[in-house]
Motif scaffolding. Sequence first.
Motif, PDB file in Angstrom:
ATOM      1  N   ASN A  35     126.879  76.300  77.875  1.00  0.00           N
ATOM      2  CA  ASN A  35     128.121  76.271  77.142  1.00  0.00           C
ATOM      3  C   ASN A  35     128.823  77.775  77.130  1.00  0.00           C
ATOM      4  N   ARG A  36     128.010  78.723  76.980  1.00  0.00           N
ATOM      5  CA  ARG A  36     128.391  80.101  76.983  1.00  0.00           C
ATOM      6  C   ARG A  36     128.935  80.387  78.571  1.00  0.00           C
ATOM      7  N   PRO A  95     145.792  80.651  75.808  1.00  0.00           N
ATOM      8  CA  PRO A  95     145.171  79.979  74.567  1.00  0.00           C
ATOM      9  C   PRO A  95     143.639  79.523  74.540  1.00  0.00           C
ATOM     10  N   LEU A  96     143.197  79.935  73.431  1.00  0.00           N
ATOM     11  CA  LEU A  96     141.703  79.705  73.465  1.00  0.00           C
ATOM     12  C   LEU A  96     141.223  78.478  73.533  1.00  0.00           C
ATOM     13  N   THR A  97     142.271  77.578  72.715  1.00  0.00           N
ATOM     14  CA  THR A  97     141.960  75.909  73.089  1.00  0.00           C
ATOM     15  C   THR A  97     141.929  75.607  74.694  1.00  0.00           C
ATOM     16  N   SER A  98     142.805  76.147  75.374  1.00  0.00           N
ATOM     17  CA  SER A  98     142.847  75.778  76.754  1.00  0.00           C
ATOM     18  C   SER A  98     141.453  76.181  77.413  1.00  0.00           C
ATOM     19  N   GLN A 156     135.950  73.731  70.162  1.00  0.00           N
ATOM     20  CA  GLN A 156     136.675  75.196  69.472  1.00  0.00           C
ATOM     21  C   GLN A 156     135.378  75.754  68.658  1.00  0.00           C
ATOM     22  N   GLY A 157     134.572  74.863  68.141  1.00  0.00           N
ATOM     23  CA  GLY A 157     133.337  75.301  67.407  1.00  0.00           C
ATOM     24  C   GLY A 157     132.620  76.154  68.406  1.00  0.00           C
ATOM     25  N   PHE A 201     131.978  83.375  70.976  1.00  0.00           N
ATOM     26  CA  PHE A 201     132.861  84.552  70.731  1.00  0.00           C
ATOM     27  C   PHE A 201     133.775  84.446  69.747  1.00  0.00           C
ATOM     28  N   PRO A 202     133.270  85.370  68.646  1.00  0.00           N
ATOM     29  CA  PRO A 202     134.157  84.947  67.389  1.00  0.00           C
ATOM     30  C   PRO A 202     135.738  85.684  67.289  1.00  0.00           C
TER      31      PRO A 202
END
Length: 182
Positions: free
Chosen positions: A17-18, A37-40, A49-50, A56-57
């Motif tokens: 995942n990372r 966008p981080l969602t993208s 998103q989680g 990556f905080p």
Amino acid sequence: MPHARRPNRGPSAAAQNRAALIAAARELFATDGYDAPLTSIARAAGVGQGSLYRHFPDRVSLALAVFDDGIRALEARAAEPGTTLDDMMALITEQAIASTAFIDMVSAKDPRIMALRDQVAALLEGGLAEARAAGRVHDHVTTDDLVTAVGMIAGLLAKIPAELRRETAERAWLLLRKGIEP
């Protein structure tokens, strides 16, 4: 094109995942810039998103992971015998051409990014000293000047289509060299 979300495999998928998040961020940062966008990015990586925020905080943490490869490439090039300031500046310029996110990173004020900027400046210092000693660079030019020049070019590149970036970077360096070289 959105990627299908993969089934949750729990902690065993953490490394994958990372890696997927970094690859997606590299691609989207390159095309859409640092503000992609981080969602993208999560969607392109096929994770939620989680998962993104577990790895990556914040945006800077993700960007630093993306640019880790670029820094390693600069470190490797700087360590090669015979590497010149021109060689280093060419590699930095290539990185700016490849990713508009690099551009925003150069001028960001976050302390973590400032540390990255300082690391790049330190990598340029040896080549700059050698170029000064050989008379290829004015004595007044500093590594901060070089990083500023990269930021100027990178800022320009962020505003133009990808297919014009290389030619634009080359022309901009021709102009900037007039102030750097005797």
